[in-house]
Design a protein around this motif. Structure first.
Motif, PDB file in Angstrom:
ATOM      1  N   ASP A 102       0.792  -1.244   0.100  1.00  0.00           N
ATOM      2  CA  ASP A 102      -0.014   0.108  -0.072  1.00  0.00           C
ATOM      3  C   ASP A 102       0.981   1.223  -0.025  1.00  0.00           C
ATOM      4  O   ASP A 102       0.589   2.326  -0.635  1.00  0.00           O
ATOM      5  N   HIS A 105       2.177   1.827  -3.554  1.00  0.00           N
ATOM      6  CA  HIS A 105       1.164   2.336  -4.343  1.00  0.00           C
ATOM      7  C   HIS A 105       0.786   3.827  -4.110  1.00  0.00           C
ATOM      8  O   HIS A 105       0.654   4.588  -4.816  1.00  0.00           O
ATOM      9  N   ASP A 108       3.235   5.781  -5.796  1.00  0.00           N
ATOM     10  CA  ASP A 108       3.338   5.304  -7.559  1.00  0.00           C
ATOM     11  C   ASP A 108       4.669   4.529  -7.846  1.00  0.00           C
ATOM     12  O   ASP A 108       5.216   4.848  -8.973  1.00  0.00           O
TER      13      ASP A 108
END
Length: 490
Positions: A102, A105, A108
């Motif tokens: 997470d 992400h 990015d």
């Protein structure tokens, strides 16, 4: 090489051991590596006059930390936040994997560089990153080699200890499309790895490292390396994520100093590692380099169950690897035989406590109890004693068959009647001595296949211990000439 795959989790320790003993490349690698660690450690501790006192100080640092672990963890979190970082608390390996994915992400991230992290290996972090579409790149040389080979570490300090130079050469020729070149020297192998990995450092979106220590006093994470890859992993990307466990916290910088004094000497025979680096939060406005984002993911994974139990001393471990370097079992079968990221004596205790797998409870039996592991442990963990406790626990929890139960009950009754015990055992000892003949051992004995399947049974020498003891102590029954003269004169 045996047909048994030593990395197959469906194969038990005994079967994996046979495969390891028949692996010529592994035996060659273990022979070269084992003695080097032992000699370097001995030379390092001989260079200081007070190594035993240093061990005591390191042990006290670990004891203080565990005695008030909750207090120091909360203080550590407070200091990390004050420095501009974030702490994430996770209970299980699944939560650790999800939290790191997470975070990647969130920023990015498509590529990640990784320093060596045993907790990362414990939770199989690389696989989780790959499944999430993120490319992990190991930067420690040993970890990089086993990443190419799609294998697990076989040692907590030297992950690729099980690989020979020829095997590493073959891996590099297979995975590096660089044409013909000379890889006969170790230096050329190292230089090639450095050149290939260097671009990954510059292009990584996130850097992930482990931590050797977490200093509660200032909210600092410390790593010790000999390659500098940890520093590049932590400082070049915009985001630095530290994956570690709650037992790594220590109260003060003074405690950190005490541990550092014994860590490298025990692990690699150095006074201190080439790089000893401390990270406190992200970079400030005054810093020219460093990450913009700093996260520490703290995992429990049953460590709080160990805390306060009869196995708490295992949490003192500082991951130096000295126990496995000196262990005759590890040096015979290597790390993969343990089917755990934590092999050797420390893994024989820690793995069953963390995983509770059926095969894991075989590991405490993988010991000669020679005591070398305890004698070299820099924080004096009583590893043989902890393994005995796990053996006892296994026996208590096992469902014994009727024959075993009956045999144990009969032996207990016999042991409580010394006179009857002597009258029965003396003839049995004489019989076994006579049956063994000149061999002095048995390859098989009825009802003892659990022992003789893997080793010979030494034959008695013709008289029980009690018989020999009475013979030596009693004037009427013999003894040495010196004993007889002493008794006459006395």
């Amino acid at each position: 090489m045996s047909g048994v795959h030593i990395h197959d989790p469906g194969v038990n320790f005994i079967a994996r051991s046979r495969g390891a003993l028949n692996d010529d490349n592994l035996q060659q690698a273990l022979e070269k590596a084992g003695s080097g660690f032992v000699h370097k450690r001995q030379a390092a501790i001989e260079r200081v006059p007070n190594f035993e006192a240093m061990r005591d100080r390191a042990l006290r640092a670990r004891q203080r930390a565990l005695k008030n672990l909750d207090v120091y963890l909360l203080h550590f979190e407070k200091k990390v936040i004050e420095a501009g970082g974030q702490v994430h608390w996770v209970e299980t390996p699944d939560e650790m994997r999800q939290t790191v994915v997470d975070l990647c992400h969130q920023y990015d991230a498509r590529t990640v560089t990784k320093g060596k992290s045993m907790v990362g290996e414990e939770v199989e972090l690389n696989e989780a990153l790959e499944e999430a579409g993120i490319e992990p790149q190991e930067t420690d040389l040993g970890e990089y080699v086993i990443q190419l080979a799609h294998e697990r570490p076989s040692h907590i300090v030297a992950p690729a200890l099980h690989k020979t130079k020829a095997q590493v050469q073959s891996l590099f020729r297979e995975h590096h499309n660089l044409g013909e070149r000379d890889l006969d020297e170790v230096e050329s192998i190292v230089n090639e790895a450095r050149d290939v990995i260097r671009d990954r450092f510059l292009g990584a979106d996130v850097g992930i490292t482990g931590a050797n220590m977490l200093i509660a006093e200032t909210g600092t994470a410390a790593i010790v390396t000999n390659e500098g890859n940890g520093d590049l992993t932590a400082t070049l990307p915009r985001t630095h994520i530290v994956t570690t466990s709650i037992d790594k916290v220590i109260p003060t910088w003074k405690d950190a100093s005490a541990i550092l004094r014994v860590l490298a000497r025990s692990a690699t025979g150095q006074d201190i590692t080439t790089y000893t680096t401390f990270f406190t939060g992200p970079k400030s406005e005054q810093d020219e380099d460093g990450p913009e984002n700093f996260h520490i993911v703290l995992m429990d994974n049953r460590r709080t169950e160990i805390l306060g139990s009869e196995y708490e001393e295992m949490l003192h471990c500082i991951r130096c690897g000295a126990c496995m370097n000196h262990c005759p079992v590890y040096q015979s079968v290597g790390g993969h035989t343990y089917n755990s990221v934590y092999p050797g004596p420390m893994g024989a205790v820690l793995t069953p406590l963390l995983r509770h797998g059926k095969d894991d409870y075989q590991l405490p039996n993988a010991s000669t109890f020679c005591g070398r592991c305890e004698s070299v442990c820099p924080v004096r963990i009583p590893l043989p004693g902890l393994m005995r406790k796990l053996r006892d626990q296994e026996q208590r929890e096992a469902t014994l068959n009727k024959a075993s139960t009956l045999a144990v009950k009969l032996f207990c009754r016999l042991s409580n009647r010394p006179g009857l015990y002597r009258r029965l055992t003396s003839p049995a000892v004489n019989l076994l001595h006579w049956l063994s003949g000149r061999r002095g051992r048995f390859r098989s004995i009825p009802f003892m296949s659990g022992w003789t399947r893997h080793r010979d049974f030494t034959a008695p020498q013709g008289a029980s211990f009690q018989t020999q003891w009475r013979s030596r102590k009693s004037p009427q029954r013999g003894g040495s000439p010196q004993e007889k003269r002493s008794r006459r004169n006395g």
